[in-house]
Design a protein around this motif. Structure first.
Motif, short mmCIF file in Angstrom:
data_model
loop_
_atom_site.label_atom_id
_atom_site.label_comp_id
_atom_site.label_asym_id
_atom_site.label_seq_id
_atom_site.Cartn_x
_atom_site.Cartn_y
_atom_site.Cartn_z
N GLU A 154 -76.37 58.87 146.21
CA GLU A 154 -76.06 60.30 146.13
C GLU A 154 -74.58 60.54 146.41
O GLU A 154 -73.91 61.32 145.71
CB GLU A 154 -76.91 61.09 147.11
CG GLU A 154 -76.66 62.59 147.10
CD GLU A 154 -77.48 63.33 148.14
OE1 GLU A 154 -77.24 64.54 148.32
OE2 GLU A 154 -78.37 62.70 148.77
N GLN A 157 -72.37 59.45 143.46
CA GLN A 157 -72.36 60.38 142.34
C GLN A 157 -71.46 61.58 142.63
O GLN A 157 -70.70 62.04 141.76
CB GLN A 157 -73.78 60.85 142.03
CG GLN A 157 -73.88 61.69 140.76
CD GLN A 157 -73.35 60.98 139.54
OE1 GLN A 157 -73.79 59.87 139.22
NE2 GLN A 157 -72.37 61.58 138.86
N ASP A 161 -68.18 62.75 140.61
CA ASP A 161 -68.07 64.13 140.11
C ASP A 161 -66.78 64.79 140.58
O ASP A 161 -66.26 65.69 139.91
CB ASP A 161 -69.27 64.96 140.58
CG ASP A 161 -70.58 64.54 139.92
OD1 ASP A 161 -70.53 63.84 138.88
OD2 ASP A 161 -71.65 64.89 140.45
#
Length: 304
Positions: A154, A157, A161
């Protein structure tokens, strides 16, 4: 009869014994008040010292000189952030971000443990990341707490981003004015094993004489391996400066190195390699820093 009793009490009060007793009580009361004041001052001083040691960030400026650094990179600035462990410095990390911005970096590197596995808070870590990506390109490698946390997928990511360049065992060129240096990253050995970690280091092609290589590696205890694999500059963290530092002695204890670690903070050289060990920003198992303020490192490259 009543007057005689009153006179007797008055005479007793005015007697030398009574006066000495009263004086002794006053002296005891005065000593107790002084002791209380001293105790309060000591407690306030200790609280202020602990707060200062754990919340006031030091900016360490280092000059890195090497004949392999191209002239185009002379004066190139790298800000190193390490071991945040979810620590907050001001609202939305404002104090930390301000120090990074004031350094005017060309590159920002994060060398692991941006979160803490025992109190993981991705939001706190990402607040810093999102703000510093507006200042300069950000490059990142993992620490052991990313692996222990169980939430690294998590976090990874969210880092992607936010346009962070993650270097999981990668080597990339950094270019400027037609010249280049090479930036290399290696995942913390907790993501594989010590054997695989050393094997990965050995897999990087040996550099040419003209190539300057910077390695981002969370752990400093592998310095001999970094030097053996021809890394010119190694940026690491992990040891929190030894957590407690003694004047004229250095760090007291570091994970994977034990008491009075060989590599705890600052700049070290071995052969043609230089390693910088960042004292980090947050705490983990031991909650207090002593003679060891949080740190960011500003490195300025200098060509000879």
């Amino acid at each position: 009869m009543m007057r005689t009793r009153i006179d007797r009490l008055k005479n007793n009060h005015d007697s030398p014994i009574m006066k000495r007793s009263t004086l002794q009580k006053m002296k005891r009361r005065s000593r107790n008040i002084k002791r209380l004041v001293i105790a309060v001052l000591v407690l306030v001083s200790m609280f202020a010292f602990v707060y200062w040691q754990n919340n006031v960030i030091v900016v360490t400026d280092l000059q890195i000189q090497n004949q392999k650094i191209p002239a185009a990179f002379d004066g190139y600035k790298i800000v190193q952030i390490s071991d945040l462990h979810n620590k907050e410095f001001g609202t939305n990390q404002s104090k930390l971000v301000a120090l990074v911005e004031e350094s005017h970096p060309d590159m920002i590197v994060i060398t692991g443990d941006i979160i803490d596995s025992s109190r993981t808070n991705i939001e706190v870590a990402m607040e810093l990341v999102k703000r510093v990506t507006d200042i300069a390109p950000v490059y990142y490698v993992t620490g052991n707490h990313e692996q222990h946390s169980g939430v690294y997928p998590e976090l990874k990511q969210q880092l992607l981003d936010a346009d962070v360049k993650i270097l999981p065992n990668l080597s990339i060129p950094i270019e400027k004015d037609g010249a280049q240096i090479r930036l290399i990253g290696v995942d913390d050995p907790k993501f594989s094993s010590k054997k695989e970690y050393k094997k990965q280091l050995a897999n990087y092609p040996k550099k040419s004489d003209s190539e300057y290589r910077i390695l981002l590696a969370h752990r400093p205890e592998y310095f001999e391996d970094y030097e053996a694999n021809q890394m010119d500059l190694i940026l690491s963290g992990h040891v929190h400066g030894g957590q407690v530092r003694l004047p004229f002695v250095g760090g007291v204890y570091a994970p994977d190195q034990g008491f009075f670690p060989k590599y705890s903070a600052g700049k070290y050289t071995m052969g043609d390699s230089t390693m910088v060990v960042n004292r980090g920003l947050g705490n983990s198992i031991f909650p207090v820093r002593v003679f060891n303020q949080p740190e960011i490192v500003v490195l300025t490259l200098r060509s000879e």
